[in-house]
Design a protein around this motif. Structure first.
Motif, PDB file in Angstrom:
ATOM      1  N   HIS A 162       0.845  -1.139  -0.107  1.00 48.18           N
ATOM      2  CA  HIS A 162      -0.034  -0.051   0.018  1.00 48.18           C
ATOM      3  C   HIS A 162       0.930   1.238   0.051  1.00 48.18           C
ATOM      4  O   HIS A 162       1.713   1.378   0.721  1.00 48.18           O
ATOM      5  CB  HIS A 162      -0.986  -0.088   1.329  1.00 48.18           C
ATOM      6  N   VAL A 163       0.750   2.029  -0.741  1.00 45.49           N
ATOM      7  CA  VAL A 163       1.424   3.398  -0.996  1.00 45.49           C
ATOM      8  C   VAL A 163       0.748   4.662  -0.546  1.00 45.49           C
ATOM      9  O   VAL A 163      -0.465   4.677  -1.170  1.00 45.49           O
ATOM     10  CB  VAL A 163       1.896   3.361  -2.389  1.00 45.49           C
ATOM     11  N   PHE A 164       1.108   5.245   0.303  1.00 46.04           N
ATOM     12  CA  PHE A 164       0.266   6.499   0.669  1.00 46.04           C
ATOM     13  C   PHE A 164       1.002   7.716   0.332  1.00 46.04           C
ATOM     14  O   PHE A 164       2.190   7.689   0.685  1.00 46.04           O
ATOM     15  CB  PHE A 164      -0.132   6.377   2.230  1.00 46.04           C
ATOM     16  N   PHE A 165       0.595   8.637  -0.044  1.00 45.88           N
ATOM     17  CA  PHE A 165       1.322  10.025  -0.523  1.00 45.88           C
ATOM     18  C   PHE A 165       0.463  11.154  -0.319  1.00 45.88           C
ATOM     19  O   PHE A 165      -0.704  11.316  -0.851  1.00 45.88           O
ATOM     20  CB  PHE A 165       2.019   9.827  -1.584  1.00 45.88           C
ATOM     21  N   ASP A 166       1.068  12.330   0.212  1.00 44.28           N
ATOM     22  CA  ASP A 166       0.651  13.504   0.330  1.00 44.28           C
ATOM     23  C   ASP A 166       1.669  14.677   0.203  1.00 44.28           C
ATOM     24  O   ASP A 166       2.483  14.554   0.554  1.00 44.28           O
ATOM     25  CB  ASP A 166       0.182  13.649   1.715  1.00 44.28           C
ATOM     26  N   ALA A 167       1.257  15.713  -0.644  1.00 44.64           N
ATOM     27  CA  ALA A 167       1.946  16.727  -0.864  1.00 44.64           C
ATOM     28  C   ALA A 167       2.730  17.712   0.438  1.00 44.64           C
ATOM     29  O   ALA A 167       3.836  17.824   0.618  1.00 44.64           O
ATOM     30  CB  ALA A 167       1.379  17.924  -1.714  1.00 44.64           C
ATOM     31  N   GLU A 168       1.713  17.572   1.487  1.00 47.36           N
ATOM     32  CA  GLU A 168       2.107  18.047   2.768  1.00 47.36           C
ATOM     33  C   GLU A 168       2.943  17.226   3.737  1.00 47.36           C
ATOM     34  O   GLU A 168       2.448  16.239   3.984  1.00 47.36           O
ATOM     35  CB  GLU A 168       1.049  18.686   3.407  1.00 47.36           C
ATOM     36  N   PRO A 169       4.225  17.733   4.112  1.00 50.29           N
ATOM     37  CA  PRO A 169       5.089  17.005   5.017  1.00 50.29           C
ATOM     38  C   PRO A 169       4.368  16.689   6.385  1.00 50.29           C
ATOM     39  O   PRO A 169       3.263  17.542   6.730  1.00 50.29           O
ATOM     40  CB  PRO A 169       6.288  17.822   5.342  1.00 50.29           C
ATOM     41  N   GLU A 170       4.737  15.464   7.058  1.00 48.03           N
ATOM     42  CA  GLU A 170       4.289  15.132   8.258  1.00 48.03           C
ATOM     43  C   GLU A 170       4.237  16.069   9.210  1.00 48.03           C
ATOM     44  O   GLU A 170       3.256  16.200  10.198  1.00 48.03           O
ATOM     45  CB  GLU A 170       4.763  13.737   8.826  1.00 48.03           C
ATOM     46  N   LEU A 171       5.100  16.854   9.351  1.00 48.57           N
ATOM     47  CA  LEU A 171       5.654  17.846  10.542  1.00 48.57           C
ATOM     48  C   LEU A 171       4.519  19.031  10.394  1.00 48.57           C
ATOM     49  O   LEU A 171       3.958  19.548  11.139  1.00 48.57           O
ATOM     50  CB  LEU A 171       7.094  18.465  10.628  1.00 48.57           C
ATOM     51  N   ALA A 172       4.595  19.558   9.113  1.00 48.38           N
ATOM     52  CA  ALA A 172       3.627  20.460   8.985  1.00 48.38           C
ATOM     53  C   ALA A 172       2.279  20.222   9.338  1.00 48.38           C
ATOM     54  O   ALA A 172       1.242  20.882   9.621  1.00 48.38           O
ATOM     55  CB  ALA A 172       3.634  20.931   7.366  1.00 48.38           C
ATOM     56  N   TYR A 173       1.782  19.068   8.580  1.00 47.71           N
ATOM     57  CA  TYR A 173       0.163  18.484   8.760  1.00 47.71           C
ATOM     58  C   TYR A 173       0.003  18.293  10.515  1.00 47.71           C
ATOM     59  O   TYR A 173      -0.902  18.846  10.741  1.00 47.71           O
ATOM     60  CB  TYR A 173       0.014  16.935   8.250  1.00 47.71           C
ATOM     61  N   ARG A 174       1.152  17.568  11.378  1.00 49.00           N
ATOM     62  CA  ARG A 174       0.675  17.647  12.627  1.00 49.00           C
ATOM     63  C   ARG A 174       0.534  19.045  13.268  1.00 49.00           C
ATOM     64  O   ARG A 174      -0.365  19.038  14.368  1.00 49.00           O
ATOM     65  CB  ARG A 174       1.754  16.785  13.146  1.00 49.00           C
ATOM     66  N   THR A 175       1.320  19.897  12.737  1.00 43.86           N
ATOM     67  CA  THR A 175       1.214  21.521  13.582  1.00 43.86           C
ATOM     68  C   THR A 175       0.054  21.893  13.006  1.00 43.86           C
ATOM     69  O   THR A 175      -0.689  22.612  13.806  1.00 43.86           O
ATOM     70  CB  THR A 175       2.506  22.314  12.897  1.00 43.86           C
ATOM     71  N   ARG A 176      -0.562  21.884  11.802  1.00 39.10           N
ATOM     72  CA  ARG A 176      -1.620  22.441  11.292  1.00 39.10           C
ATOM     73  C   ARG A 176      -2.960  21.704  12.129  1.00 39.10           C
ATOM     74  O   ARG A 176      -3.861  22.257  12.360  1.00 39.10           O
ATOM     75  CB  ARG A 176      -1.849  22.195   9.634  1.00 39.10           C
ATOM     76  N   MET A 177      -3.002  20.382  12.352  1.00 41.17           N
ATOM     77  CA  MET A 177      -4.127  19.651  12.819  1.00 41.17           C
ATOM     78  C   MET A 177      -3.876  19.758  14.329  1.00 41.17           C
ATOM     79  O   MET A 177      -4.577  18.950  15.012  1.00 41.17           O
ATOM     80  CB  MET A 177      -3.944  18.378  12.352  1.00 41.17           C
ATOM     81  N   ASN A 178      -2.873  20.354  14.889  1.00 41.74           N
ATOM     82  CA  ASN A 178      -2.554  20.380  16.477  1.00 41.74           C
ATOM     83  C   ASN A 178      -2.319  18.710  17.025  1.00 41.74           C
ATOM     84  O   ASN A 178      -2.941  18.614  17.982  1.00 41.74           O
ATOM     85  CB  ASN A 178      -3.683  20.902  17.201  1.00 41.74           C
ATOM     86  N   LEU A 179      -1.846  18.329  16.165  1.00 38.80           N
ATOM     87  CA  LEU A 179      -1.449  16.576  16.868  1.00 38.80           C
ATOM     88  C   LEU A 179       0.084  16.846  17.389  1.00 38.80           C
ATOM     89  O   LEU A 179       0.921  16.638  16.551  1.00 38.80           O
ATOM     90  CB  LEU A 179      -1.372  15.667  15.553  1.00 38.80           C
ATOM     91  N   HIS A 180      -0.027  16.668  18.807  1.00 37.75           N
ATOM     92  CA  HIS A 180       1.238  16.532  19.467  1.00 37.75           C
ATOM     93  C   HIS A 180       1.772  15.276  19.648  1.00 37.75           C
ATOM     94  O   HIS A 180       3.174  15.224  19.415  1.00 37.75           O
ATOM     95  CB  HIS A 180       1.087  17.476  20.857  1.00 37.75           C
ATOM     96  N   GLU A 181       1.079  14.477  19.872  1.00 32.62           N
ATOM     97  CA  GLU A 181       1.594  13.045  19.993  1.00 32.62           C
ATOM     98  C   GLU A 181       1.517  12.108  18.827  1.00 32.62           C
ATOM     99  O   GLU A 181       2.257  11.356  18.511  1.00 32.62           O
ATOM    100  CB  GLU A 181       0.968  12.350  21.402  1.00 32.62           C
ATOM    101  N   SER A 182       0.276  12.020  18.433  1.00 36.59           N
ATOM    102  CA  SER A 182      -0.129  10.976  17.335  1.00 36.59           C
ATOM    103  C   SER A 182       0.359  11.535  16.014  1.00 36.59           C
ATOM    104  O   SER A 182       0.634  12.395  15.637  1.00 36.59           O
ATOM    105  CB  SER A 182      -1.602  10.896  17.355  1.00 36.59           C
ATOM    106  N   THR A 183       0.528  10.536  15.068  1.00 33.92           N
ATOM    107  CA  THR A 183       0.706  10.750  13.809  1.00 33.92           C
ATOM    108  C   THR A 183      -0.457  10.775  12.701  1.00 33.92           C
ATOM    109  O   THR A 183      -1.363  10.185  13.206  1.00 33.92           O
ATOM    110  CB  THR A 183       1.924   9.839  13.157  1.00 33.92           C
ATOM    111  N   ARG A 184      -0.263  11.182  11.569  1.00 26.81           N
ATOM    112  CA  ARG A 184      -1.058  10.805  10.467  1.00 26.81           C
ATOM    113  C   ARG A 184      -1.382   9.535  10.200  1.00 26.81           C
ATOM    114  O   ARG A 184      -0.620   8.751  10.098  1.00 26.81           O
ATOM    115  CB  ARG A 184      -0.810  11.719   9.315  1.00 26.81           C
ATOM    116  N   THR A 185      -2.899   9.368  10.264  1.00 32.37           N
ATOM    117  CA  THR A 185      -3.102   8.032   9.771  1.00 32.37           C
ATOM    118  C   THR A 185      -3.230   7.593   8.505  1.00 32.37           C
ATOM    119  O   THR A 185      -3.338   8.549   7.899  1.00 32.37           O
ATOM    120  CB  THR A 185      -4.541   7.610  10.614  1.00 32.37           C
ATOM    121  N   GLU A 186      -3.414   6.274   8.131  1.00 32.92           N
ATOM    122  CA  GLU A 186      -3.273   5.827   6.695  1.00 32.92           C
ATOM    123  C   GLU A 186      -4.665   6.575   6.144  1.00 32.92           C
ATOM    124  O   GLU A 186      -4.689   6.841   4.884  1.00 32.92           O
ATOM    125  CB  GLU A 186      -3.328   4.509   6.635  1.00 32.92           C
TER     126      GLU A 186
END
Length: 257
Positions: A162-186
């Motif tokens: 399974h290949v998942f891809f998004d233009a927005e980097p993980e750190l930028a996504y977590r900052t924008r979504m206020n995710l301090h501990e969890s990471t982006r899910t599939e």
């Protein structure tokens, strides 16, 4: 007693004409003639030697990217065009055998070209990155977020990637979504390709057929706004016979010029 008078030929013709036109036969004859005429027109229209077929081929050529010679590009992309044309015919009210013949003629016209067999995941993702390069520069993104996961099917008889891809980097996504501990899910990735592995290339890369795909958050079966090259490549694999070669790692990609 005088013998009954025989009807004249003129009155006989008149009576039979009246009876004939009062019956259902004229409509049946007209329908049969109209179907033959439309069938002949359709066959001439969609003939590979006909002028319309040439125009269709020109339209398809313009729709395809200019670098078709570069190993891969839109295998079976003309299937999308064929399906759209068939849908137009169906919506026009043509039914039955006539519709079947028209669909067969469309297939004959639109399957004249050779179909490449493989699509490179590297080239697909590089095309995706190229589209988002300007946005990444504005937002100071350095890398896209690419995730590659492996999985076994029930009983271990099949293997999937399974290949998942998004233009927005993980750190930028977590900052924008206020995710301090969890990471982006599939499920939160905008784009996904699921591949059932069927073999290995001569360079040792695994390849397989695409069984599901997500483009910009929409299942590919519902998303026909395929303007970008990477989107068309995904459509080529999902709707057609092309296979995806897994020829890269997650860390191979960046927005660096």
């Amino acid at each position: 007693m005088a013998a009954p008078q025989q009807p004249s030929l003129e009155s006989l013709f008149t009576d039979r004409f009246k009876a004939f036109f009062a019956s259902a036969r004229p409509a049946e004859i007209l329908d049969a003639g109209l179907e033959r005429m439309l069938t002949d027109i359709s066959k001439e229209l969609f003939s590979c030697q006909g002028s319309f077929a040439g125009e269709v081929k020109k339209v398809i050529s313009k729709a395809l990217p200019g670098d078709l010679s570069s190993v891969i590009e839109l295998p079976r992309y003309n299937d999308l065009i064929a399906n759209a044309m068939k849908q137009r015919w169906a919506e026009s009210g043509v039914t039955g055998d006539m519709l079947r013949r028209v669909n067969a003629d469309i297939d004959e016209v639109l399957h004249y070209d050779a179909i490449p067999e493989f699509v490179s995941l590297t080239q697909l993702l590089e095309s995706f990155i190229e589209v988002n390069q300007e946005k990444a520069a504005e937002k100071r993104w350095h890398v896209p977020h690419v995730l590659i996961r492996e999985a076994d099917g029930i009983g271990g008889r099949s293997r999937y990637i399974h290949v998942f891809f998004d233009a927005e980097p993980e750190l930028a996504y977590r900052t924008r979504m206020n995710l301090h501990e969890s990471t982006r899910t599939e499920t939160e990735f905008a784009n996904r390709i699921s591949v059932q592995i069927t073999g290995n290339s001569d360079r040792g890369f695994e390849y397989g057929k695409v069984i599901t795909a997500l483009i910009e958050g929409e299942p590919i079966g519902r998303n026909f706004n395929l303007a970008r090259r990477w989107q068309k490549l995904m459509a080529a694999m999902y709707f057609g016979a092309a296979k995806l070669i897994i020829d890269c790692k997650e860390s191979d990609f960046s927005y660096a010029p």
